[in-house]
Scaffold this active site. Structure first.
Site, PDB file in Angstrom:
ATOM      1  CB  SER A  45      -0.901   0.011   1.237  1.00 19.69           C
ATOM      2  OG  SER A  45      -1.564   1.256   1.384  1.00 19.69           O
ATOM      3  CE1 TYR A  61      -3.495  -2.704   4.982  1.00 12.77           C
ATOM      4  CE2 TYR A  61      -2.667  -0.479   4.621  1.00 12.77           C
ATOM      5  CZ  TYR A  61      -3.154  -1.674   4.123  1.00 12.77           C
ATOM      6  OH  TYR A  61      -3.294  -1.844   2.766  1.00 12.77           O
TER       7      TYR A  61
END
Length: 266
Positions: A136, A155
């Protein structure tokens, strides 16, 4: 002409399914995801396009699911591994259930490392193979306090580790035919994280997968699908890393630590 066997995780929808559709003309598949019904529907679509498809329902956030997929990879016939499964788990750390931490770190970080390790022996023996991991753009956001970004401590930890892992693995495999790539998209129009991507400026899943495959042809280890001048940005990134490494690796503390400082106030 022989077809490449690709194993894709998180294949039931979004970016994973987009990879499968784009590769259907050239690849056969092992499709991995938690939702067996969606995997079956995609498998039927790909078979209609001429691909052979094996469906492997598994949750990569737990030990049993991860073991099932690593065992399949240990067969040694997979030549393209696309690790795409993930879960945002967006929440401030103090609000994350302790038992969720292991699941999120496993799914978003550890799983891709374990799968790469399982796939590599077969690829090295065959003298060909590609490992793609979807991370990401948020992996580079730890220093940013933008209030529009989601709470992302766990995350980010996993995705930043994924970027570092892939970059380092690329150096390790530089003298082999095995290629590696980490894909770092921004906001994508998928179901991920409860529809976080449902905004007009989000990139499509097909755009991300297509950019990744084009990036492989260009020899990119890091693929940022929306970044126009990627070469300049990555050169600046590498220069900053080199400055930290060279400047910080000294036998004595920096000068700012050698002067008396006032005691912290209570």
């Amino acid at each position: 002409m022989s077809r490449t066997l690709a194993l894709i995780t998180g294949a039931s929808s979004g970016i994973g399914a987009a990879y499968a559709r784009l590769l259907a003309a050239d690849c056969d598949f092992v499709l991995v995801a938690r939702r067996a019904d969606r995997l079956s529907a995609l498998a039927d679509e790909l078979r209609a396009a001429g691909a052979a498809v094996e469906v492997l329902p598994a949750d990569l956030g737990n030990h049993d699911g991860l073991t099932a997929v690593t065992k399949r990879l240990a067969a040694g016939d997979v030549r393209l591994l696309i690790s795409n499964a993930g879960d945002g788990g967006y929440a401030p750390l103090a609000e994350v259930a302790p038992e969720e931490i292991d699941r999120l770190l496993t799914l978003n970080g550890v799983a891709s490392i374990q799968l790469a390790r399982a796939a590599l022996p077969g690829m090295l023996t065959a003298g060909e193979g590609t490992i793609v991991t979807v991370a990401s753009l948020l992996a580079f956001s730890a220093g940013q306090s933008n209030p529009h970004m989601p709470p992302r401590t766990i995350y980010n930890a996993a995705k930043a580790a994924t970027v570092a892992f892939t970059r380092t693995l690329a150096h390790e495999l530089a003298d082999t035919p095995i290629r590696t790539q980490v894909v770092c998209p921004g906001i994508v129009a998928t179901e991920f994280a409860g529809g976080y991507g449902n905004i007009p400026s989000a990139m499509t899943a097909e755009g991300v997968a297509g950019a990744s495959l084009a990036g492989l042809r260009l020899g990119e280890t890091i693929c940022v699908p929306g970044l126009e001048d990627q070469t300049a940005a990555l050169e600046a990134f590498l220069a900053a890393e080199a400055a930290l490494l060279a400047g910080g690796n000294r036998p004595t503390p920096a000068a700012r630590y050698s002067h008396p400082h006032p005691q912290p106030t209570r």
